[in-house]
Scaffold this motif. Structure first.
Motif, PDB file in Angstrom:
ATOM      1  N   PRO A 129      -9.770  12.952   6.229  1.00  0.00           N
ATOM      2  CA  PRO A 129      -8.936  13.152   5.044  1.00  0.00           C
ATOM      3  C   PRO A 129      -9.470  12.431   3.806  1.00  0.00           C
ATOM      4  O   PRO A 129      -9.464  13.001   2.701  1.00  0.00           O
ATOM      5  N   ASP A 130      -9.940  11.198   3.967  1.00  0.00           N
ATOM      6  CA  ASP A 130     -10.490  10.456   2.828  1.00  0.00           C
ATOM      7  C   ASP A 130     -11.728  11.143   2.268  1.00  0.00           C
ATOM      8  O   ASP A 130     -11.914  11.234   1.049  1.00  0.00           O
ATOM      9  N   ARG A 131     -12.575  11.622   3.152  1.00  0.00           N
ATOM     10  CA  ARG A 131     -13.801  12.295   2.711  1.00  0.00           C
ATOM     11  C   ARG A 131     -13.480  13.578   1.964  1.00  0.00           C
ATOM     12  O   ARG A 131     -14.097  13.891   0.932  1.00  0.00           O
ATOM     13  N   VAL A 132     -12.497  14.318   2.457  1.00  0.00           N
ATOM     14  CA  VAL A 132     -12.125  15.573   1.807  1.00  0.00           C
ATOM     15  C   VAL A 132     -11.506  15.315   0.437  1.00  0.00           C
ATOM     16  O   VAL A 132     -11.831  15.989  -0.547  1.00  0.00           O
ATOM     17  N   ARG A 133     -10.618  14.340   0.356  1.00  0.00           N
ATOM     18  CA  ARG A 133     -10.017  14.019  -0.946  1.00  0.00           C
ATOM     19  C   ARG A 133     -11.076  13.593  -1.950  1.00  0.00           C
ATOM     20  O   ARG A 133     -10.996  13.931  -3.137  1.00  0.00           O
ATOM     21  N   ALA A 134     -12.083  12.859  -1.481  1.00  0.00           N
ATOM     22  CA  ALA A 134     -13.167  12.437  -2.365  1.00  0.00           C
ATOM     23  C   ALA A 134     -13.970  13.642  -2.852  1.00  0.00           C
ATOM     24  O   ALA A 134     -14.342  13.721  -4.037  1.00  0.00           O
ATOM     25  N   MET A 135     -14.221  14.592  -1.956  1.00  0.00           N
ATOM     26  CA  MET A 135     -14.972  15.788  -2.332  1.00  0.00           C
ATOM     27  C   MET A 135     -14.186  16.663  -3.300  1.00  0.00           C
ATOM     28  O   MET A 135     -14.761  17.303  -4.192  1.00  0.00           O
ATOM     29  N   LEU A 136     -12.865  16.685  -3.148  1.00  0.00           N
ATOM     30  CA  LEU A 136     -12.013  17.473  -4.040  1.00  0.00           C
ATOM     31  C   LEU A 136     -11.662  16.728  -5.323  1.00  0.00           C
ATOM     32  O   LEU A 136     -11.140  17.317  -6.267  1.00  0.00           O
ATOM     33  N   ASP A 137     -11.929  15.426  -5.327  1.00  0.00           N
ATOM     34  CA  ASP A 137     -11.528  14.563  -6.433  1.00  0.00           C
ATOM     35  C   ASP A 137     -10.005  14.583  -6.600  1.00  0.00           C
ATOM     36  O   ASP A 137      -9.474  14.660  -7.709  1.00  0.00           O
ATOM     37  N   GLY A 138      -9.305  14.515  -5.458  1.00  0.00           N
ATOM     38  CA  GLY A 138      -7.847  14.488  -5.492  1.00  0.00           C
ATOM     39  C   GLY A 138      -7.251  15.210  -4.306  1.00  0.00           C
ATOM     40  O   GLY A 138      -7.939  15.545  -3.345  1.00  0.00           O
ATOM     41  N   GLN A 139      -5.934  15.456  -4.390  1.00  0.00           N
ATOM     42  CA  GLN A 139      -5.230  16.149  -3.316  1.00  0.00           C
ATOM     43  C   GLN A 139      -5.461  17.657  -3.403  1.00  0.00           C
ATOM     44  O   GLN A 139      -5.786  18.190  -4.470  1.00  0.00           O
ATOM     45  N   ALA A 173      -3.395  18.409   7.281  1.00  0.00           N
ATOM     46  CA  ALA A 173      -2.949  18.976   6.007  1.00  0.00           C
ATOM     47  C   ALA A 173      -2.021  18.038   5.253  1.00  0.00           C
ATOM     48  O   ALA A 173      -2.136  17.884   4.033  1.00  0.00           O
ATOM     49  N   VAL A 174      -1.075  17.412   5.957  1.00  0.00           N
ATOM     50  CA  VAL A 174      -0.120  16.548   5.253  1.00  0.00           C
ATOM     51  C   VAL A 174      -0.798  15.303   4.688  1.00  0.00           C
ATOM     52  O   VAL A 174      -0.224  14.628   3.823  1.00  0.00           O
ATOM     53  N   GLU A 175      -2.003  15.014   5.152  1.00  0.00           N
ATOM     54  CA  GLU A 175      -2.752  13.884   4.601  1.00  0.00           C
ATOM     55  C   GLU A 175      -3.480  14.237   3.312  1.00  0.00           C
ATOM     56  O   GLU A 175      -3.816  13.363   2.521  1.00  0.00           O
ATOM     57  N   VAL A 176      -3.751  15.534   3.093  1.00  0.00           N
ATOM     58  CA  VAL A 176      -4.580  15.909   1.940  1.00  0.00           C
ATOM     59  C   VAL A 176      -3.844  16.767   0.915  1.00  0.00           C
ATOM     60  O   VAL A 176      -4.337  16.938  -0.204  1.00  0.00           O
ATOM     61  N   LEU A 177      -2.669  17.308   1.265  1.00  0.00           N
ATOM     62  CA  LEU A 177      -1.955  18.192   0.351  1.00  0.00           C
ATOM     63  C   LEU A 177      -1.199  17.428  -0.732  1.00  0.00           C
ATOM     64  O   LEU A 177      -0.673  16.343  -0.501  1.00  0.00           O
ATOM     65  N   LYS A 178      -1.100  18.037  -1.895  1.00  0.00           N
ATOM     66  CA  LYS A 178      -0.252  17.503  -2.958  1.00  0.00           C
ATOM     67  C   LYS A 178       1.141  18.117  -2.817  1.00  0.00           C
ATOM     68  O   LYS A 178       1.301  19.165  -2.175  1.00  0.00           O
ATOM     69  N   LYS A 201       8.979  22.649   9.291  1.00  0.00           N
ATOM     70  CA  LYS A 201      10.237  22.763   8.549  1.00  0.00           C
ATOM     71  C   LYS A 201      10.645  21.432   7.927  1.00  0.00           C
ATOM     72  O   LYS A 201      11.340  21.406   6.906  1.00  0.00           O
ATOM     73  N   ARG A 202      10.213  20.345   8.537  1.00  0.00           N
ATOM     74  CA  ARG A 202      10.505  19.028   7.970  1.00  0.00           C
ATOM     75  C   ARG A 202       9.654  18.770   6.730  1.00  0.00           C
ATOM     76  O   ARG A 202      10.140  18.214   5.732  1.00  0.00           O
ATOM     77  N   ASP A 203       8.390  19.180   6.785  1.00  0.00           N
ATOM     78  CA  ASP A 203       7.453  18.830   5.718  1.00  0.00           C
ATOM     79  C   ASP A 203       7.307  19.883   4.636  1.00  0.00           C
ATOM     80  O   ASP A 203       6.755  19.605   3.565  1.00  0.00           O
ATOM     81  N   PHE A 204       7.797  21.120   4.895  1.00  0.00           N
ATOM     82  CA  PHE A 204       7.650  22.207   3.926  1.00  0.00           C
ATOM     83  C   PHE A 204       9.001  22.867   3.662  1.00  0.00           C
ATOM     84  O   PHE A 204       9.877  22.895   4.523  1.00  0.00           O
ATOM     85  N   ALA A 205       9.135  23.433   2.471  1.00  0.00           N
ATOM     86  CA  ALA A 205      10.409  24.041   2.087  1.00  0.00           C
ATOM     87  C   ALA A 205      10.653  25.368   2.795  1.00  0.00           C
ATOM     88  O   ALA A 205      11.779  25.685   3.172  1.00  0.00           O
ATOM     89  N   VAL A 206       9.605  26.175   2.978  1.00  0.00           N
ATOM     90  CA  VAL A 206       9.747  27.505   3.573  1.00  0.00           C
ATOM     91  C   VAL A 206       8.651  27.711   4.611  1.00  0.00           C
ATOM     92  O   VAL A 206       7.480  27.415   4.357  1.00  0.00           O
ATOM     93  N   THR A 232       6.128  14.098   1.565  1.00  0.00           N
ATOM     94  CA  THR A 232       6.599  12.844   2.145  1.00  0.00           C
ATOM     95  C   THR A 232       5.476  12.025   2.762  1.00  0.00           C
ATOM     96  O   THR A 232       5.477  10.803   2.674  1.00  0.00           O
ATOM     97  N   ALA A 233       4.506  12.705   3.366  1.00  0.00           N
ATOM     98  CA  ALA A 233       3.423  11.974   4.036  1.00  0.00           C
ATOM     99  C   ALA A 233       2.523  11.266   3.048  1.00  0.00           C
ATOM    100  O   ALA A 233       1.897  10.268   3.362  1.00  0.00           O
ATOM    101  N   SER A 234       2.428  11.801   1.828  1.00  0.00           N
ATOM    102  CA  SER A 234       1.538  11.197   0.847  1.00  0.00           C
ATOM    103  C   SER A 234       2.261  10.207  -0.054  1.00  0.00           C
ATOM    104  O   SER A 234       1.709   9.733  -1.042  1.00  0.00           O
TER     105      SER A 234
END
Length: 247
Positions: A129-139, A173-178, A201-206, A232-234
């Protein structure tokens, strides 16, 4: 992407099916698979339009209906090889023109796709997750996955394996999503149950199940789409989550 009506047929006539003889060194199951591939209109269309797999049409169809992919987004494509989904996503978010960005991940190597940063690694690695966020320069705005566990032919076992794989993909996904982001993954009919659905259902609206027309109708393949990540995870604040859900 619009060439679906009449795909694989002949104008004003019947489609011609290719029959494959069972070769001495080819098993019956391999012969059936080859015959299905040769007669699959989406396989033929993928070749004509330069896509690496027929799976490209599944993502295109889902996006046509739900409008997931937007210009300038940042995405993660899990299990990306051979790259069909990355090709579609890169075009639709403008990554092939320098807008947004896609990080594609796979254990296998993958030929370059314009606008896509490929990294050959295991998304289960602790630092992934850290490597991916760095490559994306964010979430990320979205995580897409057409991964499938190797099939055993035993329906119940295959359900268990693919659900376990998707649960791991959700954890990533919950580690890298905004907040407000989406998650799209392949599952099997009857296989998205229990803790997987509860977690989504806990982490997403639909949360929705989708069966694209491009999926073979005799296949148990299904897709789960979760939108409106609550963040919530982020560690997102209630205000950030509310703003994301309203956008």
């Amino acid at each position: 992407m619009t060439e679906k009506a009449g795909v694989g047929g002949r104008a004003g006539g019947r489609s011609l099916k290719i029959r494959v003889k069972t070769a001495r060194k080819r098993s019956l199951s391999s012969t059936i698979w080859l015959q299905r591939q040769l007669n699959d209109p989406y396989v033929a269309q993928a070749r004509r339009e330069g896509f690496r797999s027929r799976a490209a049409f599944k993502l295109a169809e889902i996006d046509d209906k739900y409008r997931l992919l937007r210009r300038g987004q940042r995405l993660v494509d899990l299990g990306a090889a051979p790259g069909g989904w990355s090709q579609v996503a890169a075009t639709r978010i403008g990554a092939d023109k320098g807008q947004g960005g896609i990080v594609a991940i796979d254990l296998l190597d993958m030929e370059p796709v314009p606008g896509v940063a490929f990294t050959q690694m295991d998304f289960l690695d602790e630092d992934a997750p850290d490597r991916v966020r760095a490559m994306l320069d964010g979430q990320a705005d979205g995580v897409i996955s057409d991964m499938a566990a190797n099939a055993t032919g035993h329906r119940k076992t295959d359900h268990i394996k693919i659900v376990a794989l998707v649960e791991l993909a959700v954890s990533f996904a919950v580690e890298v999503l905004k907040p407000g982001g989406f998650f799209l993954a392949k599952v099997l009919q009857g296989g998205t149950e229990g803790t997987l659905l509860a977690g989504l259902k806990r982490d997403f609206a639909v949360v929705r199940h989708i069966k694209p027309q491009a999926s073979r109708q005799d296949s148990a393949e299904l897709y789960v789409l979760a939108t409106g990540f609550r963040g919530t995870a982020s560690g997102a604040s209630a205000e950030e989550v509310a703003e994301a859900d309203a956008s």
